[in-house]
Write a protein that holds these residues in place. Structure first.
Motif, short mmCIF file in Angstrom:
data_model
loop_
_atom_site.label_atom_id
_atom_site.label_comp_id
_atom_site.label_asym_id
_atom_site.label_seq_id
_atom_site.Cartn_x
_atom_site.Cartn_y
_atom_site.Cartn_z
N TYR A 87 0.92 -1.18 0.01
CA TYR A 87 -0.02 0.06 0.03
C TYR A 87 0.97 1.03 -0.21
O TYR A 87 1.99 1.18 0.82
N PRO A 88 0.48 2.23 -0.63
CA PRO A 88 1.55 3.37 -0.94
C PRO A 88 1.69 4.15 0.29
O PRO A 88 0.76 4.31 1.29
N SER A 89 3.10 4.18 0.74
CA SER A 89 3.31 5.15 1.90
C SER A 89 3.05 6.83 1.40
O SER A 89 2.89 7.29 0.66
N ARG A 90 3.03 7.48 2.55
CA ARG A 90 3.40 8.96 2.43
C ARG A 90 4.27 9.30 1.40
O ARG A 90 4.08 10.37 0.24
N THR A 91 5.48 8.91 1.47
CA THR A 91 6.43 9.19 0.45
C THR A 91 6.03 8.64 -0.86
O THR A 91 6.52 9.31 -1.90
N GLY A 113 1.30 -15.31 3.77
CA GLY A 113 0.45 -16.58 3.65
C GLY A 113 1.10 -17.64 2.41
O GLY A 113 1.73 -17.03 1.62
N GLU A 114 0.93 -18.85 2.66
CA GLU A 114 1.42 -19.64 1.75
C GLU A 114 0.78 -19.63 0.31
O GLU A 114 1.31 -19.92 -0.71
N GLU A 115 -0.71 -19.46 0.66
CA GLU A 115 -1.40 -19.71 -0.73
C GLU A 115 -1.08 -18.30 -1.67
O GLU A 115 -1.30 -18.29 -2.89
N ASP A 116 -0.93 -17.09 -1.07
CA ASP A 116 -0.56 -15.94 -1.62
C ASP A 116 0.86 -15.33 -0.96
O ASP A 116 0.89 -14.81 0.07
N PRO A 117 1.93 -15.91 -1.60
CA PRO A 117 3.23 -15.86 -1.04
C PRO A 117 3.72 -14.20 -1.22
O PRO A 117 4.76 -13.94 -0.39
N TYR A 118 3.12 -13.44 -1.87
CA TYR A 118 3.31 -12.02 -2.03
C TYR A 118 1.96 -11.44 -2.24
O TYR A 118 1.17 -11.77 -2.52
N GLN A 119 1.98 -9.99 -2.03
CA GLN A 119 0.78 -8.98 -2.54
C GLN A 119 1.50 -8.34 -3.65
O GLN A 119 2.40 -7.99 -3.45
N PHE A 120 0.37 -8.30 -4.64
CA PHE A 120 0.57 -7.68 -5.72
C PHE A 120 -0.63 -6.84 -5.91
O PHE A 120 -1.83 -7.34 -6.36
N ARG A 121 -0.43 -5.50 -5.97
CA ARG A 121 -1.62 -4.47 -5.89
C ARG A 121 -1.35 -3.12 -6.70
O ARG A 121 -0.08 -2.89 -6.81
#
Length: 143
Positions: A87-91, A113-121
């Motif tokens: 999620y975008p930081s203030r910077t 989590g193992e099912e979703d080893p990373y977040q891609f947003r």
């Protein structure tokens, strides 16, 4: 909505994992006016930091000149977060200067989590306002 090929998504994730524990960053350029990400351009995080990214100003100038010569524009601007959610930081918001770009964040933080080893947003960031958007991963673009 961001429509991106599986190959490009996988390349962003691979770059993010390879640069971990530092944040990774880069651009995906596409033909001007199409909104279609095509050319993957991993960049060096000049800050070499696990909590901050910065494009090298010389590399960025060279990239923008190259995109201009090829009639391209930055369609996706991506970076990773190594210890926090995607999620975008203030910077991040203060650096968001391309109103038509998709700002993609990948979290390589442990425990996603193992099912979703990373977040891609993906987000649009215009005048300091963050709007999350759906991401459609496709095998290829329709011509």
């Amino acid at each position: 909505m961001l429509t991106i090929t599986r190959e490009l998504r996988d390349r962003i994730v691979a770059h993010s994992r390879a640069d971990h524990p530092d944040e990774a960053c880069g651009v995906i350029a596409g033909p001007a006016g199409t909104g279609r990400p095509e050319r993957f351009i991993p960049m060096l995080n000049a800050a070499r930091s696990p909590t901050f990214y910065e494009f090298d100003s010389g590399d960025l100038l060279k990239l923008y000149r190259e995109m201009d010569d090829l009639d391209e524009e930055p369609v996706v601007i991506y970076h990773s977060h190594t210890a926090t959610e995607a999620y975008p930081s203030r910077t991040d918001v203060s650096y968001a200067s391309e109103p038509f770009a998709h700002y993609v964040l990948v979290s390589t933080a442990e425990g996603t989590g193992e099912e979703d080893p990373y977040q891609f947003r993906s987000f649009r960031i215009v005048d300091g306002v963050i709007t999350e958007e759906d991401v459609e991963v496709v095998e290829g673009y329709r011509v």
